[in-house]
Every structure is written in structure tokens, then in C-alpha cells.
Design a protein around this motif. Structure first.
Motif, PDB file in Angstrom:
ATOM      1  N   ASP A  56       0.571  -1.232   0.107  1.00 54.62           N
ATOM      2  CA  ASP A  56      -0.073  -0.075  -0.045  1.00 54.62           C
ATOM      3  C   ASP A  56       0.859   1.432   0.044  1.00 54.62           C
ATOM      4  N   TYR A  57       2.231   1.143   0.060  1.00 58.63           N
ATOM      5  CA  TYR A  57       2.709   2.276   0.446  1.00 58.63           C
ATOM      6  C   TYR A  57       4.102   2.174  -0.578  1.00 58.63           C
ATOM      7  N   TRP A  58       4.490   3.666  -1.457  1.00 58.33           N
ATOM      8  CA  TRP A  58       5.754   3.774  -2.175  1.00 58.33           C
ATOM      9  C   TRP A  58       6.699   3.624  -1.523  1.00 58.33           C
ATOM     10  N   ILE A  59       7.668   2.955  -2.087  1.00 62.83           N
ATOM     11  CA  ILE A  59       9.113   2.675  -1.531  1.00 62.83           C
ATOM     12  C   ILE A  59      10.158   3.480  -2.272  1.00 62.83           C
ATOM     13  N   GLY A  60      11.128   4.231  -1.824  1.00 67.43           N
ATOM     14  CA  GLY A  60      12.106   4.794  -2.685  1.00 67.43           C
ATOM     15  C   GLY A  60      13.446   4.352  -2.327  1.00 67.43           C
ATOM     16  N   TRP A  61      14.318   4.785  -3.292  1.00 67.49           N
ATOM     17  CA  TRP A  61      15.822   4.444  -3.037  1.00 67.49           C
ATOM     18  C   TRP A  61      16.493   5.879  -3.069  1.00 67.49           C
ATOM     19  N   VAL A  62      17.648   5.888  -2.424  1.00 69.59           N
ATOM     20  CA  VAL A  62      18.254   7.102  -2.250  1.00 69.59           C
ATOM     21  C   VAL A  62      19.807   6.674  -2.048  1.00 69.59           C
ATOM     22  N   ARG A  63      20.781   7.532  -3.040  1.00 70.57           N
ATOM     23  CA  ARG A  63      22.255   7.057  -2.843  1.00 70.57           C
ATOM     24  C   ARG A  63      22.728   8.286  -2.045  1.00 70.57           C
ATOM     25  N   GLN A  64      23.863   7.928  -1.469  1.00 68.87           N
ATOM     26  CA  GLN A  64      24.625   8.874  -0.677  1.00 68.87           C
ATOM     27  C   GLN A  64      26.387   8.390  -0.891  1.00 68.87           C
ATOM     28  N   MET A  65      26.923   9.000  -1.976  1.00 70.02           N
ATOM     29  CA  MET A  65      28.149   8.602  -2.172  1.00 70.02           C
ATOM     30  C   MET A  65      29.018   9.268  -1.045  1.00 70.02           C
ATOM     31  N   PRO A  66      30.330   8.373  -0.892  1.00 72.70           N
ATOM     32  CA  PRO A  66      31.007   9.025   0.470  1.00 72.70           C
ATOM     33  C   PRO A  66      31.363  10.331   0.381  1.00 72.70           C
ATOM     34  N   GLY A  67      30.971  10.804   1.537  1.00 69.69           N
ATOM     35  CA  GLY A  67      31.291  12.403   1.865  1.00 69.69           C
ATOM     36  C   GLY A  67      30.362  13.408   1.296  1.00 69.69           C
ATOM     37  N   ARG A  68      29.430  12.913   0.393  1.00 66.43           N
ATOM     38  CA  ARG A  68      28.242  13.754  -0.483  1.00 66.43           C
ATOM     39  C   ARG A  68      26.946  13.689  -0.031  1.00 66.43           C
ATOM     40  N   TYR A  93       5.796   1.384  -6.531  1.00 60.20           N
ATOM     41  CA  TYR A  93       4.563   1.133  -5.911  1.00 60.20           C
ATOM     42  C   TYR A  93       4.516  -0.218  -6.010  1.00 60.20           C
ATOM     43  N   PRO A  94       4.865  -1.017  -4.658  1.00 63.74           N
ATOM     44  CA  PRO A  94       4.591  -2.500  -4.522  1.00 63.74           C
ATOM     45  C   PRO A  94       3.326  -3.113  -4.844  1.00 63.74           C
ATOM     46  N   GLY A  95       2.412  -2.514  -4.937  1.00 64.14           N
ATOM     47  CA  GLY A  95       1.190  -2.944  -5.299  1.00 64.14           C
ATOM     48  C   GLY A  95       0.821  -3.369  -6.758  1.00 64.14           C
ATOM     49  N   ASP A  96       1.661  -2.597  -7.536  1.00 64.21           N
ATOM     50  CA  ASP A  96       1.506  -3.006  -9.170  1.00 64.21           C
ATOM     51  C   ASP A  96       2.863  -2.919  -9.913  1.00 64.21           C
ATOM     52  N   SER A  97       3.842  -2.476  -8.881  1.00 70.24           N
ATOM     53  CA  SER A  97       5.401  -2.551  -9.206  1.00 70.24           C
ATOM     54  C   SER A  97       5.389  -1.329 -10.193  1.00 70.24           C
ATOM     55  N   TYR A  98       4.710  -0.420 -10.255  1.00 71.04           N
ATOM     56  CA  TYR A  98       4.936   0.972 -10.983  1.00 71.04           C
ATOM     57  C   TYR A  98       6.131   1.530 -10.362  1.00 71.04           C
ATOM     58  N   THR A  99       7.096   1.819 -11.421  1.00 68.26           N
ATOM     59  CA  THR A  99       8.345   2.337 -10.986  1.00 68.26           C
ATOM     60  C   THR A  99       8.725   3.986 -11.745  1.00 68.26           C
ATOM     61  N   THR A 100       9.141   4.665 -11.210  1.00 69.53           N
ATOM     62  CA  THR A 100       9.878   5.660 -11.941  1.00 69.53           C
ATOM     63  C   THR A 100      11.158   6.057 -11.117  1.00 69.53           C
ATOM     64  N   TYR A 101      12.143   6.524 -12.315  1.00 68.07           N
ATOM     65  CA  TYR A 101      13.512   6.982 -11.885  1.00 68.07           C
ATOM     66  C   TYR A 101      13.851   8.373 -12.118  1.00 68.07           C
ATOM     67  N   SER A 102      14.869   8.583 -11.277  1.00 68.34           N
ATOM     68  CA  SER A 102      15.603   9.934 -11.792  1.00 68.34           C
ATOM     69  C   SER A 102      16.183   9.539 -13.201  1.00 68.34           C
ATOM     70  N   PRO A 103      16.391  10.533 -13.981  1.00 69.75           N
ATOM     71  CA  PRO A 103      17.025  10.565 -15.458  1.00 69.75           C
ATOM     72  C   PRO A 103      18.576  10.264 -15.019  1.00 69.75           C
ATOM     73  N   SER A 104      18.964  10.756 -13.988  1.00 70.83           N
ATOM     74  CA  SER A 104      20.586  10.012 -13.419  1.00 70.83           C
ATOM     75  C   SER A 104      20.575   8.690 -13.367  1.00 70.83           C
ATOM     76  N   PHE A 105      19.722   7.867 -13.113  1.00 70.56           N
ATOM     77  CA  PHE A 105      19.930   6.637 -12.821  1.00 70.56           C
ATOM     78  C   PHE A 105      19.054   5.731 -13.747  1.00 70.56           C
ATOM     79  N   GLU A 106      18.164   6.130 -14.537  1.00 64.86           N
ATOM     80  CA  GLU A 106      17.500   5.428 -15.539  1.00 64.86           C
ATOM     81  C   GLU A 106      18.458   4.511 -16.398  1.00 64.86           C
TER      82      GLU A 106
END
Lengths: 122, 108
Positions: free
Chosen positions: A31-43, A52-65
Motif C-alpha cells: 500500500d505504500y511507495w518505496i524509494g531509493w536514495v544514494r549517498q556517495m562517500p562524503g556527499r 509502488y509495490p502494489g503494482d510495481s509501477y516504477t519511476t526513476y530519476s534520469p540520472s539513474f534510469e
């Protein structure tokens, strides 16, 4: 109690594949969206994408697509972040987080966070 | 250049007030949320919406917005408020979001 528990630290070589996980508990995972966040060393924090786990709809930042794949298995309340071929620049800490309410319009707020998974590629 | 900009660092005397700003065109249309991150810890949501605080966040933290600038104000700063603070908002184009570069707050 809402909890997100991430898989342990990884040490890999460039070109290898990797899948890290984020298991939710204490709520209805689908029922709840999950997001992913990167943190490079010292950044700073970088918004990678959401699912969205309910239907696996996904969207990406262009930097990670095209660089990573976000997936989810609602039957086991787990989201994944997958690399087909790691690069040295993938070094960093990766966080999953549960989003408050709907991720739409101007709001996509990360309310609950996992402890992070450190990925070392060298 | 970054979609959202923040001052790299600010300092505040113990008990005083500090304002942390976040600038970007998207902020004319979308709210910013704010996150606090202490060394070795995961970030923590402290402000969402225009000025909403999750449960457990002290009311010395407040948010506001005007034009292309969102602000986080700490009123009566405490030593434990020393941390990095990140704004986050919808990108100005496309359905994705972006963090600001972060502001390091030092409490003197």
C-alpha cells in the motif's frame, strides 16, 4: 512499528552484478511507495527512484534510469535495487525509505528509512 | 548546476535562531520537505508539506516558502541540532524528485 531492514554491506568488483534488498514490516507493504536514495562517500543525498509495490509501477530519476533496476516482491514485503554491471562510481551508501501517503503531485516524502546498505566496488 | 541550491554551511549560537534556505524554480509550484542527517545515521524527515512535522519532531523546527525559496527555521537551536539538512522537492520537469546539496549546521 514500521521498520525497513536492509541487507548487509557488499564488496564487489567492477562488472559484477548485485541486488540489495529492503524488507518492510509493521504495515501493509503493497500500500505504500518505496524509494531509493544514494549517498556517495562524503556527499549529499541523491533521489534514485520509487516503486509502488502494489503494482510495481516504477519511476526513476534520469540520472539513474538505465543504470539500476528497482523492483518489489509484495508477497515477501521486499523491495530490491539491482545492478547488472557495477562500476566504481557505484560506491556508496544506499537507503530505502517508505513514502508518506501517495507519491504524487508535489509530495513524495520519505517518512521511514532503512539503516542503509554500503556498497563498495573496487 | 543543481536543480535546488542550498548554502553549504551555516552556524548558529546555542539558543539562537537559524534559517536554512533552499532555492529552485520548482519551489514556485511544489512544497519542499526537509531532512536532517547526523553522521553515521540515516536521514530523518523533519518537515513536509508547507509546515508539517512528523510525530516526535520538536516544534522548534518550522518550514515556510515564498516564491522560489523554501526555508527551514530552527528556533532556539540546541547542540543536538548540529547536522546536515537537505531539502527535497519535485523536479521542475518530469515525474521525479530531487534533493538539494545540503547545508551543514554548526551550533556554537
Amino acid at each position: 512499528e514500521v521498520q525497513l531492514v536492509q541487507s548487509g554491506a557488499e564488496v564487489k568488483k567492477p562488472g559484477e552484478s548485485l541486488k540489495i534488498s529492503c524488507k518492510g514490516s509493521g504495515y501493509i507493504f503493497s500500500d505504500y511507495w518505496i524509494g531509493w536514495v544514494r549517498q556517495m562517500p562524503g556527499r549529499g543525498l541523491e533521489w534514485m527512484g520509487i516503486i509502488y509495490p502494489g503494482d510495481s509501477y516504477t519511476t526513476y530519476s534520469p540520472s539513474f534510469e538505465g543504470q539500476v533496476i528497482i523492483s518489489a516482491d509484495k508477497s515477501i514485503s521486499t523491495s530490491y535495487l539491482h545492478w547488472n554491471r557495477l562500476k566504481a562510481s557505484d560506491n556508496g551508501m544506499y537507503y530505502c525509505a517508505r513514502i508518506m501517503g501517495a507519491c504524487s503531485g508535489g509530495s513524495c516524502d520519505f517518512e521511514y528509512w532503512g539503516q542503509g546498505t554500503h556498497v563498495s566496488v573496487s | 548546476s543543481s536543480e535546488l541550491t542550498q548554502d553549504p554551511a551555516v552556524s548558529v549560537a546555542l539558543g539562537q535562531t537559524v534559517r536554512i534556505t533552499c532555492q529552485g524554480d520548482s519551489l514556485r509550484s511544489y512544497f519542499a520537505s526537509w531532512y536532517q542527517q547526523k553522521p553515521g545515521q540515516a536521514p530523518k524527515l523533519i518537515i513536509y508539506g508547507l509546515n508539517e512535522r512528523p510525530s516526535g519532531i520538536p516544534d522548534r523546527f518550522s518550514g515556510s516558502s515564498s516564491g522560489n525559496t523554501a526555508s527551514l527555521t530552527i528556533t532556539g537551536a540546541r547542540a543536538e541540532d548540529e547536522a546536515d539538512y537537505y531539502c527535497n522537492s519535485h523536479h521542475s520537469s518530469g515525474y521525479h524528485y530531487v534533493f538539494g546539496p545540503g547545508t551543514t549546521v554548526t551550533v556554537l
